[in-house]
Design a protein around this motif. Structure first.
Motif, PDB file in Angstrom:
ATOM      1  N   ARG A 171       0.834  -1.116  -0.017  1.00  0.00           N
ATOM      2  CA  ARG A 171      -0.076   0.099   0.110  1.00  0.00           C
ATOM      3  C   ARG A 171       0.946   1.311   0.166  1.00  0.00           C
ATOM      4  O   ARG A 171       0.558   2.267  -0.517  1.00  0.00           O
ATOM      5  N   ASP A 172       2.063   1.214   0.647  1.00  0.00           N
ATOM      6  CA  ASP A 172       2.869   2.457   0.754  1.00  0.00           C
ATOM      7  C   ASP A 172       3.536   2.644  -0.688  1.00  0.00           C
ATOM      8  O   ASP A 172       3.529   3.748  -0.961  1.00  0.00           O
ATOM      9  N   GLU A 173       3.949   1.591  -1.270  1.00  0.00           N
ATOM     10  CA  GLU A 173       4.441   1.534  -2.594  1.00  0.00           C
ATOM     11  C   GLU A 173       3.554   2.144  -3.609  1.00  0.00           C
ATOM     12  O   GLU A 173       3.859   2.895  -4.508  1.00  0.00           O
ATOM     13  N   ASN A 174       2.237   1.786  -3.394  1.00  0.00           N
ATOM     14  CA  ASN A 174       1.126   2.056  -4.358  1.00  0.00           C
ATOM     15  C   ASN A 174       0.501   3.173  -3.808  1.00  0.00           C
ATOM     16  O   ASN A 174      -0.559   3.655  -4.530  1.00  0.00           O
ATOM     17  N   ASP A 175       1.130   4.107  -3.078  1.00  0.00           N
ATOM     18  CA  ASP A 175       0.363   5.450  -2.691  1.00  0.00           C
ATOM     19  C   ASP A 175      -0.129   5.966  -3.886  1.00  0.00           C
ATOM     20  O   ASP A 175       0.695   6.795  -4.459  1.00  0.00           O
ATOM     21  N   ASN A 176      -1.367   5.932  -4.022  1.00  0.00           N
ATOM     22  CA  ASN A 176      -1.712   6.653  -5.141  1.00  0.00           C
ATOM     23  C   ASN A 176      -2.991   7.475  -4.819  1.00  0.00           C
ATOM     24  O   ASN A 176      -4.073   6.948  -4.971  1.00  0.00           O
TER      25      ASN A 176
ATOM     26  N   TYR B 260      -8.877  -2.626  -3.668  1.00  0.00           N
ATOM     27  CA  TYR B 260      -8.584  -1.655  -2.542  1.00  0.00           C
ATOM     28  C   TYR B 260      -7.828  -1.927  -1.446  1.00  0.00           C
ATOM     29  O   TYR B 260      -6.939  -1.184  -0.906  1.00  0.00           O
ATOM     30  N   PHE B 261      -7.763  -3.373  -1.396  1.00  0.00           N
ATOM     31  CA  PHE B 261      -6.743  -3.901  -0.111  1.00  0.00           C
ATOM     32  C   PHE B 261      -5.324  -3.309  -0.651  1.00  0.00           C
ATOM     33  O   PHE B 261      -4.625  -2.869   0.108  1.00  0.00           O
ATOM     34  N   PHE B 262      -4.875  -3.347  -2.003  1.00  0.00           N
ATOM     35  CA  PHE B 262      -3.526  -2.922  -1.964  1.00  0.00           C
ATOM     36  C   PHE B 262      -3.442  -1.830  -2.634  1.00  0.00           C
ATOM     37  O   PHE B 262      -2.300  -1.184  -2.874  1.00  0.00           O
ATOM     38  N   ASN B 263      -4.580  -0.964  -2.572  1.00  0.00           N
ATOM     39  CA  ASN B 263      -4.584   0.491  -2.785  1.00  0.00           C
ATOM     40  C   ASN B 263      -3.803   0.709  -4.315  1.00  0.00           C
ATOM     41  O   ASN B 263      -3.059   1.526  -4.824  1.00  0.00           O
ATOM     42  N   GLN B 264      -4.387  -0.180  -5.217  1.00  0.00           N
ATOM     43  CA  GLN B 264      -3.475  -0.731  -6.428  1.00  0.00           C
ATOM     44  C   GLN B 264      -4.559  -0.627  -7.703  1.00  0.00           C
ATOM     45  O   GLN B 264      -5.499  -1.354  -7.767  1.00  0.00           O
ATOM     46  N   PRO B 265      -4.486   0.298  -8.565  1.00  0.00           N
ATOM     47  CA  PRO B 265      -5.633   0.509  -9.733  1.00  0.00           C
ATOM     48  C   PRO B 265      -5.490  -0.816 -10.512  1.00  0.00           C
ATOM     49  O   PRO B 265      -4.588  -1.617 -10.426  1.00  0.00           O
TER      50      PRO B 265
ATOM     51  N   GLU C 124       0.721  -2.459 -12.208  1.00  0.00           N
ATOM     52  CA  GLU C 124      -0.690  -2.307 -11.502  1.00  0.00           C
ATOM     53  C   GLU C 124      -1.304  -3.694 -11.739  1.00  0.00           C
ATOM     54  O   GLU C 124      -0.712  -4.736 -12.171  1.00  0.00           O
ATOM     55  N   LEU C 125      -2.581  -3.865 -11.324  1.00  0.00           N
ATOM     56  CA  LEU C 125      -3.527  -5.141 -11.347  1.00  0.00           C
ATOM     57  C   LEU C 125      -4.100  -4.991 -12.685  1.00  0.00           C
ATOM     58  O   LEU C 125      -4.292  -4.361 -13.269  1.00  0.00           O
TER      59      LEU C 125
END
Ligand SMILES: Nc1ncnc2c1ncn2[C@@H]1O[C@H](COP(=O)(O)OP(=O)(O)OP(=O)(O)O)[C@@H](O)[C@H]1O
Length: 301
Positions: free
Chosen positions: A21-26, A77-82, A128-129
């Motif tokens: 989540r920190d790495e993907n801070d988007n 959402y879990f990963f804060n990753q689009p 991303e995912l």
């Protein structure tokens, strides 16, 4: 995060999710319907999230309307990753996956050939995912393009640009299939072999009631219980092979619940469930169940 408790995520995986989540801070990540997934079985979310954190691809296998897309959105959402999405069909070709060349014009009206990247290339380059829906409806010739993307190589040679695209960072793949439906084929073994398979069944009992009360307009607890009973009986007929699986889909149940706030339940069921079926015997079976639970139709209007 409250969701860790809700889905009983092991602490080591929680730590790795937090790092991700920190790495993907988007801040631009638009989180659609992220909290709305109700798990039919707690291991589904836990195992899907764990597999992705371990760098595996996840294949969600389940009937139409079982919440596979909703689960993929929860993971995003879990990963804060689009998440980039592909909806497969027989028309899906390499261009739809990787991108295509087109003519563009600059301010001086000079023409240029520009490459517009497709979802696979975008997800790989941005780390991303990637969500590949109904993967088994794609033509068998198209999917081998993905083999290198899905195994340890995490790369693809884009034939339109000549570039070797390598996946960055937290790139991950979630695919979904409805096995056994018209227009679908069993997934090729080499492709299936590259996934962790997670079965996503229809919700039942209290979990179904929770989902229907959260997502439909209906808030009468007794009527919600009747719809849960309807679903249980429909799913039992599905298991006996008397009606097709989509008759028990939560998507149709949600529609029926919504309509029931404005019309008699039996008519809502006819519109949302029965009349989608082709076979007269299947329709009669659904009608019988509905009559047993909701009684005879009284309303004329
Ligand atoms: N377990 C669930 N949790 C939350 N919502 C659900 C669940 N199952 C079904 N739904 C609801 O039912 C509808 C269908 O869900 P969704 O689109 O995620 O299903 P799907 O499995 O991706 O369907 P398809 O295979 O047809 O693409 C949505 O409105 C969704 O909110």
């Amino acid at each position: 995060m409250q969701l860790y408790e809700t889905f009983d995520i092991p602490s080591e995986i929680q730590n790795r999710i937090e790092d991700r989540r920190d790495e993907n801070d988007n801040p631009d990540h638009y989180l659609i319907g992220s909290e709305g997934y109700t798990a039919p079985d707690m291991s589904i979310v836990k195992d899907a999230v764990t597999s992705l954190i371990l760098g595996k691809n996840v294949l969600l296998k389940g009937p139409t309307g079982a919440g596979k897309t909703k689960l993929a959105e929860l993971i995003s959402y879990f990963f804060n990753q689009p998440m980039y999405s592909i909806n497969c069909s027989v028309d899906l070709d390499a261009e739809a996956l990787l991108g295509y060349k087109t003519l563009t014009y600059d301010d001086q009206n000079n023409a240029h050939i520009t490459f517009i990247p497709g979802p696979v290339e975008n997800a790989m380059k941005n780390g991303e995912l990637l969500y590949i829906d109904e993967i088994n409806t794609a033509k068998a010739e198209t999917l081998p393009i993905l083999n290198g993307v899905l195994d340890y190589r995490r790369m693809v040679l884009n034939p339109f640009t000549g570039e070797t695209v390598r996946a960055k960072g937290n790139f991950g793949v979630i695919a979904a299939i409805n096995e056994g439906y018209i227009g679908t084929a069993p997934l090729n073994e080499a492709l299936k072999n590259r996934f962790i398979v997670i079965e996503v069944p229809y919700l039942q009992g209290p979990a179904l009631k929770e989902m229907l009360s959260e997502q439909s307009l209906l808030n009468d607890s007794n009527q919600l219980d009747q719809f849960v009973t309807l679903s249980t009986d429909l799913q039992s007929k599905v298991r006996d092979g008397q009606i097709s699986e989509e008759a028990a889909s939560p998507r149709s149940l949600l529609d029926a619940c919504d309509l029931t706030t404005f019309m008699e339940a039996r008519r809502a069921i006819k519109r949302a469930i029965t009349d989608k079926l082709e076979d007269e015997r299947e329709k009669a079976a659904v009608e019988n169940i509905a009559e047993t639970i909701f009684g005879r139709v009284q309303e004329k209007g």
